[in-house]
Design a protein around this motif. Sequence first.
Motif, mmCIF file in Angstrom:
data_model
loop_
_atom_site.group_PDB
_atom_site.id
_atom_site.type_symbol
_atom_site.label_atom_id
_atom_site.label_comp_id
_atom_site.label_asym_id
_atom_site.label_seq_id
_atom_site.Cartn_x
_atom_site.Cartn_y
_atom_site.Cartn_z
ATOM 1 N N UNK A 70 0.828 -1.203 0.000
ATOM 2 C CA UNK A 70 0.000 0.000 0.000
ATOM 3 C C UNK A 70 0.863 1.254 0.000
ATOM 4 N N UNK A 71 1.934 1.232 0.766
ATOM 5 C CA UNK A 71 2.839 2.375 0.823
ATOM 6 C C UNK A 71 3.507 2.603 -0.530
ATOM 7 N N UNK A 72 3.891 1.527 -1.189
ATOM 8 C CA UNK A 72 4.502 1.651 -2.520
ATOM 9 C C UNK A 72 3.537 2.299 -3.511
ATOM 10 N N UNK A 73 2.262 1.874 -3.461
ATOM 11 C CA UNK A 73 1.268 2.468 -4.343
ATOM 12 C C UNK A 73 1.059 3.944 -4.023
ATOM 13 N N UNK A 74 1.055 4.281 -2.739
ATOM 14 C CA UNK A 74 0.888 5.677 -2.337
ATOM 15 C C UNK A 74 2.078 6.514 -2.795
ATOM 16 N N UNK A 75 3.271 5.926 -2.819
ATOM 17 C CA UNK A 75 4.448 6.672 -3.266
ATOM 18 C C UNK A 75 4.358 6.982 -4.757
ATOM 19 N N UNK A 127 1.596 7.439 -6.397
ATOM 20 C CA UNK A 127 0.597 8.500 -6.512
ATOM 21 C C UNK A 127 1.156 9.815 -5.980
ATOM 22 N N UNK A 128 1.997 9.732 -4.951
ATOM 23 C CA UNK A 128 2.619 10.927 -4.407
ATOM 24 C C UNK A 128 2.012 11.419 -3.120
ATOM 25 N N UNK A 129 1.335 10.544 -2.383
ATOM 26 C CA UNK A 129 0.671 10.940 -1.148
ATOM 27 C C UNK A 129 1.341 10.327 0.079
ATOM 28 N N UNK A 130 2.642 10.496 0.211
ATOM 29 C CA UNK A 130 3.361 9.918 1.350
ATOM 30 C C UNK A 130 3.964 11.041 2.183
ATOM 31 N N UNK A 131 3.698 10.982 3.494
ATOM 32 C CA UNK A 131 4.226 11.994 4.396
ATOM 33 C C UNK A 131 5.704 11.759 4.695
ATOM 34 N N UNK A 132 6.074 10.492 4.932
ATOM 35 C CA UNK A 132 7.440 10.167 5.310
ATOM 36 C C UNK A 132 8.015 9.139 4.328
#
Length: 73
Positions: free
Chosen positions: A26-31, A33-38
Motif C-alpha cells: 500500500x505504501x509503494x502504491x501511495x508513493x 501517486x505521491x501521497x506519502x508523508x514520510x
Amino acid sequence: MKNSFKNLSYPELKAKRDEMKKKYMELRFQMVIGHVDNPLQKRTMRRQIARLNTLIHAQDLAAKKAAAAPEAK
C-alpha cells in the motif's frame, strides 16, 4: 521496534509478516501517486519485514534441528 518481534510465536510472526507486506505494498502504491508523508517509512518497513523473515527462518531451523536430534540417538 527492533526487539518487539522476539517474543512472538511462530504463527504470530507469520501473520505479522503478511500484515507488514500488505502495508508495504500500500505504501509503494501511495508513493507512486505521491501521497506519502514520510518517504523513509518505506525503508523502515522493508527492514522490519526482513527482521521478521530472519526470526521465522531461525525458528524453522530450530524446529528442524529439534526434530532431527531424537532421531540421531
